[in-house]
Design a protein around this motif. Structure first.
Motif, PDB file in Angstrom:
ATOM      1  N   LEU A 111      12.882  -3.477  -2.105  1.00  0.00           N
ATOM      2  CA  LEU A 111      11.901  -3.171  -3.154  1.00  0.00           C
ATOM      3  C   LEU A 111      10.708  -2.388  -2.616  1.00  0.00           C
ATOM      4  CD1 LEU A 111      11.972  -6.595  -5.025  1.00  0.00           C
ATOM      5  CD2 LEU A 111      13.407  -4.594  -5.362  1.00  0.00           C
ATOM      6  N   MET A 112      10.648  -2.235  -1.288  1.00  0.00           N
ATOM      7  CA  MET A 112       9.594  -1.424  -0.680  1.00  0.00           C
ATOM      8  C   MET A 112      10.016   0.039  -0.576  1.00  0.00           C
ATOM      9  SD  MET A 112       8.404  -4.068   2.358  1.00  0.00           S
ATOM     10  CE  MET A 112       7.031  -3.025   2.887  1.00  0.00           C
ATOM     11  N   ARG A 113      11.247   0.335  -1.004  1.00  0.00           N
ATOM     12  CA  ARG A 113      11.727   1.720  -0.963  1.00  0.00           C
ATOM     13  C   ARG A 113      11.399   2.431  -2.276  1.00  0.00           C
ATOM     14  NH1 ARG A 113      17.958   0.997   0.630  1.00  0.00           N
ATOM     15  NH2 ARG A 113      17.951   3.026  -0.389  1.00  0.00           N
ATOM     16  N   SER A 114      11.062   3.707  -2.170  1.00  0.00           N
ATOM     17  CA  SER A 114      10.812   4.465  -3.402  1.00  0.00           C
ATOM     18  C   SER A 114      12.119   4.975  -3.989  1.00  0.00           C
ATOM     19  CB  SER A 114       9.883   5.639  -3.116  1.00  0.00           C
ATOM     20  OG  SER A 114      10.511   6.533  -2.214  1.00  0.00           O
ATOM     21  N   ASP A 115      13.207   4.952  -3.173  1.00  0.00           N
ATOM     22  CA  ASP A 115      14.487   5.504  -3.633  1.00  0.00           C
ATOM     23  C   ASP A 115      15.472   4.399  -4.027  1.00  0.00           C
ATOM     24  OD1 ASP A 115      14.948   4.468  -1.143  1.00  0.00           O
ATOM     25  OD2 ASP A 115      16.024   6.208  -0.358  1.00  0.00           O
ATOM     26  N   TYR A 116      14.964   3.217  -4.272  1.00  0.00           N
ATOM     27  CA  TYR A 116      15.841   2.103  -4.660  1.00  0.00           C
ATOM     28  C   TYR A 116      15.874   2.056  -6.178  1.00  0.00           C
ATOM     29  CZ  TYR A 116      18.031  -2.498  -4.282  1.00  0.00           C
ATOM     30  OH  TYR A 116      18.896  -3.555  -4.339  1.00  0.00           O
ATOM     31  N   THR A 152       0.807  -1.221   0.000  1.00  0.00           N
ATOM     32  CA  THR A 152       0.000   0.000   0.000  1.00  0.00           C
ATOM     33  C   THR A 152       0.838   1.269   0.000  1.00  0.00           C
ATOM     34  OG1 THR A 152      -0.149  -0.217   2.393  1.00  0.00           O
ATOM     35  CG2 THR A 152      -2.022  -1.001   1.097  1.00  0.00           C
ATOM     36  N   LYS A 153       2.070   1.181   0.545  1.00  0.00           N
ATOM     37  CA  LYS A 153       2.808   2.444   0.728  1.00  0.00           C
ATOM     38  C   LYS A 153       4.306   2.162   0.796  1.00  0.00           C
ATOM     39  CE  LYS A 153       2.693   6.464   3.795  1.00  0.00           C
ATOM     40  NZ  LYS A 153       2.990   7.384   2.689  1.00  0.00           N
ATOM     41  N   ALA A 154       5.076   2.908   0.011  1.00  0.00           N
ATOM     42  CA  ALA A 154       6.536   2.757   0.043  1.00  0.00           C
ATOM     43  C   ALA A 154       7.094   3.245   1.370  1.00  0.00           C
ATOM     44  CB  ALA A 154       7.169   3.537  -1.105  1.00  0.00           C
ATOM     45  N   ILE A 155       8.198   2.673   1.794  1.00  0.00           N
ATOM     46  CA  ILE A 155       8.857   3.097   3.029  1.00  0.00           C
ATOM     47  C   ILE A 155      10.367   2.998   2.833  1.00  0.00           C
ATOM     48  CG2 ILE A 155       8.257   0.790   3.954  1.00  0.00           C
ATOM     49  CD1 ILE A 155       8.759   1.983   6.781  1.00  0.00           C
TER      50      ILE A 155
END
Lengths: 351, 351
Positions: free
Chosen positions: B62-67, B13-16
């Protein structure tokens, strides 16, 4: 018949593990005399009149009492370094002149073991004299520091044409040679240095593709601008914060060659490197190297490749020559605050 | 004719980027239905009934938006992972069953690209079924995590008999396989784990030479006691402080294999590693690795070597099987606080 001459030198007076050595606290310049006579020598020893001493950052490690990798300096004994001397008397069949581990003094008695280790360099020194290269080159561009650049690049980094190499301390003894052989190999070469004069030298004399003064420009910003496509090879002479920042600019499958961490040698608190997790995601290899491991296998090919480049004018070389053994301690400490410009050698005597 | 069945799943649901994901904030378990019919498929797609999902720490990245290394998860889409499913319908000539990148759901439509990537594993899965090995083994000891241990040891560390290997997170999916193949290769094997039960398992079941509970004993002290002759290979699954301490116990020419830094994945402040200067003095190499690079070259020999060892009972294997897709988020988060014991797989359906 024997004569007595001055044999002034520098004594290592006190070990220091953390922090910056001080001239009067850790070194002592002493005046003394030595009898120039075969009588002073034991079996297989040689007596050497010292001409050039090589001052290199790694000597700082030998001033620590907690450095257990090689034998540290002994308090009360003369400081030591690689150097070039002329044999005055020899009790050793194999020696007339050479590059050995000398004392910070005018004359050194060389033990049988040191004399044996020095044999390796004898033939190169002979060739150098015939070639007209200054013998001091064998302490720098044709010696340990040039060889470090060569092994780091060819044995570890294994560069591919058009890759980008970033070199910290690029105007130093290792960096200037590395930058030039990287250019010969078709790399894009970026360097950092600590003064505008050094940066100018990198750009104008050594033809680096780009260079910056890390004291004036933030390293992260400078790497963004000078390495827009990232770094493939980082040649790390300094460690600490520069390494930490460079890690974030590395490309996938980049190589880091770690041949010294000069920023950490005198520090009382160690810098914590925070960006190591890129090692995994970008499959990066960090190679720690010490040049002593590589003489036997690679020194010959190094000489064969470098000497023609020097003759053809493809390599330039800047030495920082300091005259007089009494100036060795200050010259050594200047390496750590960047006051030197190029490879530091002490000229003790004329040839 | 088609039937409608449940296709419950877990939505991302939401990047972290920093910190610990929370079940209700970053995951959402949803109930829904799917029509089991060829009609739901486009050209070259396949419909898979999911049996096992593999939960591995790297999914956290893969849950990061900055990866920016591989495509991260998309908010609003179903969570994804490697897994094993049974093909229910196929619009693709080459597919009847297989190991592919599945969704955290009961059924997944597999895109043509994913189906193509999955082809690589088809023949191994067929052999597995005939051999009587559980298919879930292909997500662990015969899959990514076992393969990571194998490549780390043979391709990077290149061990010599009687060397000492230290493995952090030794009871985990990679560690337990690595420890056993290290023993087969004549190494001295030391492991750390986060509970006495795990340490007992390492010592009694997997026959490690020594092991310690890092939550009870200071790692520096424990390494002094368990590795009195130093460490030749450090297999780093955790990074951070453990890496920092292990560096000080490494021998000359030691190799560090860095295949994950689980201690750093959820942290909001990054640990600063202070002891990197040993890399130079001890000529240490750190290899960052991602297993995806190595399938083509080494997966075949890995299978050929591992399957006989499994059959002969030379390898034990502990799975941590969690039933039900609704439990996937908690099972995933438990990996980061060490509540799992062995390789985590979600069993979604019976075969």
């Amino acid at each position: 018949m024997s004569t007595e001459v001055s044999n002034n030198g520098v004594i290592f007076t006190k070990a220091i593990n953390l922090g910056i050595p001080e001239i009067d606290k850790h070194f002592k310049y002493i005046k003394r005399k030595i009898k120039i006579s075969p009588d002073v020598l034991e079996k297989d020893e040689i007596l050497v009149r010292n001409v050039y001493l090589s001052l290199d950052p790694h000597l700082r490690n030998l001033m620590r009492s907690d450095y257990n990798l090689v034998e540290p300096f002994i308090e009360g004994n003369v400081m030591k370094a690689s150097g070039i001397g002329i044999v005055v008397y020899s009790n050793n069949d194999q020696w007339k002149e050479g590059d050995v581990f000398l004392g910070w003094e005018e004359y050194s008695k060389i033990s049988p073991d040191e004399a044996k280790n020095g044999l390796f360099f004898k033939k190169y020194l002979k060739e150098a004299k015939n070639d007209g290269n200054s013998l001091s080159y064998f302490l720098g561009i044709l010696g340990m520091t040039g060889f470090t650049a060569y092994v780091g690049l060819y044995v570890f980094a294994k560069p591919k044409k058009d890759e980008t190499i970033f070199i910290s301390a690029a105007a130093g003894a290792v960096g200037q040679v590395l930058g030039q052989i990287s250019k010969i190999n078709g790399l894009r070469v970026i360097g950092s240095a600590g003064s505008d004069t050094k940066v100018d030298y990198l750009l104008k004399e050594l033809k680096f593709d780009d260079a910056f003064n890390y004291k004036k420009i933030n390293t992260d910003q400078a790497l963004k601008e000078t390495c827009p496509n990232g770094i493939d090879i980082y040649f790390d002479n300094v460690g600490g914060e520069t390494l930490d920042i460079a890690l974030t600019h590395l490309n996938v499958k980049a190589r880091v060659i770690s041949c010294g961490m000069i920023s950490q040698y005198n520090s009382t608190t160690k810098y914590g490197v925070k960006n190591l997790s890129v090692l995994v995601s970008k499959r990066i290899t960090i190679y720690g190297m010490l040049i002593f491991d590589h003489y036997e296998e690679h020194y010959d090919s190094f000489q064969k490749e470098m000497i023609p480049w020097l003759k053809e004018g493809k390599l330039k070389y800047k030495e920082h020559v300091v005259n007089g053994i009494e100036n060795a301690p200050q010259a050594f400490l200047n390496i750590f605050n960047g006051k030197n410009f190029g490879k530091v050698v002490i000229k003790i005597n004329d040839l």
